[in-house]
Design an enzyme around this catalytic site. Structure first.
Site, PDB file in Angstrom:
ATOM      1  N   ILE A   1       0.851  -1.182   0.000  1.00  0.00           N
ATOM      2  CA  ILE A   1       0.000   0.000   0.000  1.00  0.00           C
ATOM      3  C   ILE A   1       0.894   1.241   0.000  1.00  0.00           C
ATOM      4  O   ILE A   1       1.808   1.358   0.820  1.00  0.00           O
ATOM      5  CB  ILE A   1      -0.910   0.007   1.249  1.00  0.00           C
ATOM      6  CG1 ILE A   1      -1.793  -1.242   1.261  1.00  0.00           C
ATOM      7  CG2 ILE A   1      -1.734   1.284   1.306  1.00  0.00           C
ATOM      8  CD1 ILE A   1      -2.476  -1.492   2.592  1.00  0.00           C
ATOM      9  N   CYS A   2       0.595   2.135  -0.894  1.00  0.00           N
ATOM     10  CA  CYS A   2       1.335   3.394  -0.984  1.00  0.00           C
ATOM     11  C   CYS A   2       0.606   4.454  -0.174  1.00  0.00           C
ATOM     12  O   CYS A   2      -0.529   4.805  -0.479  1.00  0.00           O
ATOM     13  CB  CYS A   2       1.436   3.829  -2.454  1.00  0.00           C
ATOM     14  SG  CYS A   2       2.117   5.480  -2.679  1.00  0.00           S
ATOM     15  N   PHE A   3       1.253   4.911   0.888  1.00  0.00           N
ATOM     16  CA  PHE A   3       0.781   6.116   1.576  1.00  0.00           C
ATOM     17  C   PHE A   3       1.973   6.751   2.279  1.00  0.00           C
ATOM     18  O   PHE A   3       3.070   6.187   2.277  1.00  0.00           O
ATOM     19  CB  PHE A   3      -0.447   5.837   2.452  1.00  0.00           C
ATOM     20  CG  PHE A   3      -0.206   5.415   3.870  1.00  0.00           C
ATOM     21  CD1 PHE A   3      -0.602   6.225   4.921  1.00  0.00           C
ATOM     22  CD2 PHE A   3       0.366   4.195   4.163  1.00  0.00           C
ATOM     23  CE1 PHE A   3      -0.418   5.827   6.234  1.00  0.00           C
ATOM     24  CE2 PHE A   3       0.553   3.796   5.472  1.00  0.00           C
ATOM     25  CZ  PHE A   3       0.163   4.615   6.506  1.00  0.00           C
TER      26      PHE A   3
ATOM     27  N   THR B   1      -4.665   5.301  -4.514  1.00  0.00           N
ATOM     28  CA  THR B   1      -3.211   5.209  -4.584  1.00  0.00           C
ATOM     29  C   THR B   1      -2.836   3.799  -4.993  1.00  0.00           C
ATOM     30  O   THR B   1      -3.705   2.929  -5.122  1.00  0.00           O
ATOM     31  CB  THR B   1      -2.585   5.583  -3.223  1.00  0.00           C
ATOM     32  OG1 THR B   1      -1.171   5.657  -3.354  1.00  0.00           O
ATOM     33  CG2 THR B   1      -2.942   4.577  -2.149  1.00  0.00           C
ATOM     34  N   THR B   2      -1.569   3.536  -5.169  1.00  0.00           N
ATOM     35  CA  THR B   2      -1.105   2.187  -5.464  1.00  0.00           C
ATOM     36  C   THR B   2      -1.544   1.258  -4.334  1.00  0.00           C
ATOM     37  O   THR B   2      -1.335   1.555  -3.165  1.00  0.00           O
ATOM     38  CB  THR B   2       0.433   2.163  -5.601  1.00  0.00           C
ATOM     39  OG1 THR B   2       0.799   3.051  -6.641  1.00  0.00           O
ATOM     40  CG2 THR B   2       0.931   0.766  -5.901  1.00  0.00           C
TER      41      THR B   2
END
Length: 173
Positions: free
Chosen positions: A86-88, A121-122
C-alpha cells in the site's frame, strides 16, 4: 536481520503497544523476526468497515527507524488489494516523507485513517460502502481460514469489540 537500533526500538514499541494499544488496532511482531509485524485493524463503528477485522503485515527494513516499512493488508476489505503493498505517506513508497519519530502505533493509526478515506493510490481499490460492509461482515471468518493469521494470532478464535466512547478493547475466548 534487524540492526541493534531496530531491535531495540521495535522491542520498546511492542511493550508500549501492549500497555496502551491505540483504538481499533492490535499488532505483534513475528516470534522469529522482529522486522515483520502482524496487525489487526478493527473497523470503527461509524464506518463502512464497522465490525470488520482486517489483518495485515508491516515489513520493517533493518535500518528502521531511519527507513519506513512496507505495508500490506491481507484480509479483503474493499479498500486495498489483498497482499499488495500500500502506498501512503508512512510507507516505503515515500522514504522522503518518512519521520523516524513515527512508531508502529503512529503508522497503524495513519493506515486506519487512510483506510477510512477515499483517496486512491497504489494498492487501493474502489468499492461501494455496501461492498465494504459486506467484506467487513465476512472478515473474521475469512481470517480464520488463513494460516498466516492463525500463526500470528493463535489465541483468536472469536472476538467481540466492546466500544465505550473512545475506549475499545478486545475480548478473547
Amino acid at each position: 536481520m534487524a540492526s541493534k537500533a531496530a531491535q531495540k526500538r521495535l522491542t520498546k514499541e511492542f511493550v508500549a503497544m501492549q500497555k496502551d494499544p491505540p483504538p481499533f488496532i492490535w499488532a505483534v511482531p513475528d516470534e522469529k523476526n522482529i522486522l515483520t509485524w502482524n496487525y489487526i485493524l478493527r473497523g470503527p463503528p461509524d464506518s463502512p468497515f464497522a465490525g470488520g477485522e482486517f489483518h495485515g503485515v508491516l515489513l520493517f527494513p533493518s535500518e528502521y527507524p531511519f527507513k519506513p516499512p512496507g505495508i500490506k493488508m491481507l484480509t479483503p476489505s474493499g479498500r486495498f488489494h489483498p497482499d499488495k503493498k500500500i502506498c501512503f505517506s508512512m510507507s516505503d513508497f515515500h522514504p522522503g516523507s518518512w519521520n523516524p519519530a513515527w512508531s508502529v502505533a503512529t503508522i497503524l493509526t495513519g493506515l486506519l485513517s487512510f483506510m477510512l478515506s477515499d483517496e486512491m493510490t497504489t494498492g487501493s481499490v474502489t468499492s461501494s460502502d455496501a461492498q465494504k460492509r459486506q467484506f467487513a461482515s465476512k472478515s473474521h471468518a475469512w481470517n480464520l481460514t488463513q494460516p498466516k493469521f492463525k500463526e500470528a494470532f493463535p489465541e483468536v478464535r472469536c472476538f467481540f469489540i466492546v466500544a465505550l466512547g473512545s475506549l475499545s478493547e478486545l475480548l478473547y475466548f
